[in-house]
Write an enzyme that holds these catalytic residues in place. Structure first.
Site, PDB file in Angstrom:
ATOM      1  N   SER A   1       0.681  -1.263   0.047  1.00  0.00           N
ATOM      2  CA  SER A   1      -0.032   0.095   0.036  1.00  0.00           C
ATOM      3  C   SER A   1       0.840   1.366   0.000  1.00  0.00           C
ATOM      4  O   SER A   1       2.004   1.232   0.401  1.00  0.00           O
ATOM      5  CB  SER A   1      -0.978   0.093   1.089  1.00  0.00           C
TER       6      SER A   1
HETATM    7  C1  LIG Z   1      -2.987  -3.870  -0.855  1.00  0.00           C
HETATM    8  S1  LIG Z   1      -2.514  -5.519  -0.647  1.00  0.00           S
HETATM    9  C2  LIG Z   1      -1.442  -5.516   0.791  1.00  0.00           C
HETATM   10  C3  LIG Z   1      -1.310  -4.478   1.896  1.00  0.00           C
HETATM   11  C4  LIG Z   1      -0.455  -4.787   3.022  1.00  0.00           C
HETATM   12  N1  LIG Z   1      -1.225  -4.741   4.041  1.00  0.00           N
HETATM   13  C5  LIG Z   1       0.549  -3.630   3.103  1.00  0.00           C
HETATM   14  O1  LIG Z   1       1.251  -3.508   4.069  1.00  0.00           O
HETATM   15  O2  LIG Z   1       1.226  -3.238   1.958  1.00  0.00           O
HETATM   16  C6  LIG Z   1      -3.998  -6.342   0.080  1.00  0.00           C
HETATM   17  C7  LIG Z   1      -3.600  -7.765   0.351  1.00  0.00           C
HETATM   18  O3  LIG Z   1      -4.714  -8.440   0.348  1.00  0.00           O
HETATM   19  C8  LIG Z   1      -4.789  -9.720   0.280  1.00  0.00           C
HETATM   20  N2  LIG Z   1      -6.011 -10.366   0.286  1.00  0.00           N
HETATM   21  C9  LIG Z   1      -7.364 -10.407  -0.506  1.00  0.00           C
HETATM   22  N3  LIG Z   1      -8.429 -10.877  -0.228  1.00  0.00           N
HETATM   23  C10 LIG Z   1      -7.984 -11.565   0.895  1.00  0.00           C
HETATM   24  C11 LIG Z   1      -8.691 -12.265   2.027  1.00  0.00           C
HETATM   25  N4  LIG Z   1      -9.881 -12.780   1.552  1.00  0.00           N
HETATM   26  N5  LIG Z   1      -7.971 -12.727   2.990  1.00  0.00           N
HETATM   27  C12 LIG Z   1      -6.811 -12.347   3.359  1.00  0.00           C
HETATM   28  N6  LIG Z   1      -6.053 -11.721   2.214  1.00  0.00           N
HETATM   29  C13 LIG Z   1      -6.694 -11.070   1.260  1.00  0.00           C
HETATM   30  C14 LIG Z   1      -4.108  -9.615  -1.333  1.00  0.00           C
HETATM   31  O4  LIG Z   1      -3.656 -10.881  -1.695  1.00  0.00           O
HETATM   32  C15 LIG Z   1      -2.988  -8.560  -0.900  1.00  0.00           C
HETATM   33  O5  LIG Z   1      -1.985  -9.221  -0.769  1.00  0.00           O
END
Ligand SMILES: C[S@@+](CC[C@H](N)C(=O)[O-])C[C@H]1O[C@@H](n2cnc3c(N)ncnc32)[C@H](O)[C@@H]1O
Length: 246
Positions: free
Chosen positions: A99
């Site tokens: 992010s």
């Molecule tokens: C914007 S990204 C990661 C942001 C992260 N928290 C950071 O510190 O940069 C969002 C993440 O959510 C994960 N994601 C999507 N759906 C999900 C779910 N149902 N359960 C857990 N993770 C999920 C994606 O694979 C992705 O890695």
């Protein structure tokens, strides 16, 4: 008169090389620390300029210090390291992103984690937000649905010594009932509604920060009251990757 044996000369050369390496490493550390300071200043300016929409005029000093401390470059692939302290999202593989630092700071500020809190994060990615929370809270539980990312985050967090973070690979829509209730919940992928399991796993008095919406997403703060009822406040329009379902 002093004589230098070939062995002594060789040792001297090794010592000089090792010193040069240490100096280069410490200069590199100073560079990333300076880059991080500039990133935090950029976040400060963005927080101030968006205050009328978000309601956040400035970052809490603890949140600011955490943003200035956690080595974001360790959470991005090698080819993006030089861009790690720009204020933008970056690819982390598997079609996912780390992010934008401003969004991480804003969501952390809205979450208001306390040193005694147990926090749940849905969407670990490469582990950066979890590391920020690790500095500010007692325990962090973080769930990632993409196995390769979940494993990478675990390695990153362990290697960097964030020992109060527990990682899990799975669908965060269901939360982590074995460790509920949580004092605070942060969701970093967007569902089209607030998952009921997450509301159930939030302690009364706790708060959840979550982007909601399929196309037009809004960042929301959900407060759970002592009687179990909830109040939701819309903070700002945002753009997150969608929450994937198993
Ligand atoms: C914007 S990204 C990661 C942001 C992260 N928290 C950071 O510190 O940069 C969002 C993440 O959510 C994960 N994601 C999507 N759906 C999900 C779910 N149902 N359960 C857990 N993770 C999920 C994606 O694979 C992705 O890695």
């Amino acid at each position: 008169m002093m004589f230098w044996s070939p062995q002594t000369l060789l040792l001297g050369v090794f010592a000089m090389l090792a010193t040069a390496e240490l100096v280069t490493a410490s200069m590199a550390q100073q560079d990333v620390a300076a880059d991080r300071r500039r990133m935090v200043e950029e976040i400060d300016a963005m927080v101030a300029s968006t205050a009328s929409t978000s309601g956040v005029a400035r970052l809490d000093p603890r949140v600011r210090a955490a943003m200035g401390e956690v080595p974001r470059h360790e959470f991005v692939p090698l080819e993006y390291r030089s861009a790690a302290y720009g204020n933008g999202p970056l690819p982390i593989g598997q079609g996912q992103t780390i992010s934008q630092p401003f969004i991480v700071a804003l969501m952390t500020e809205l979450l208001q984690p306390k040193k005694t809190d147990r926090v749940l994060e849905v969407g670990t990615g490469s582990g950066y937000q979890a590391a920020i929370l690790s500095v500010l809270a007692r325990e962090v539980y973080t769930i990632e649905i993409v196995p390769a990312l979940g494993k990478m985050a675990r390695v990153n967090l362990e290697r960097l010594g964030y020992t109060n973070v527990r990682t899990r690979i799975g669908d965060g829509y269901q939360g982590w009932p074995e460790h509920a209730p949580f004092d605070a919940i942060i969701v970093t992928a967007a569902p089209d509604h607030v998952p009921p399991a997450l509301i159930a796993q939030l302690r009364p008095g706790g708060r959840m920060i979550i982007p909601v919406g399929r196309f037009d997403q809004e960042l929301m703060v959900l407060a759970k009251h002592a009687d179990g009822t909830t109040t939701t406040t819309t903070v700002a329009p945002v753009r997150f990757v969608p929450l994937i379902r198993e």
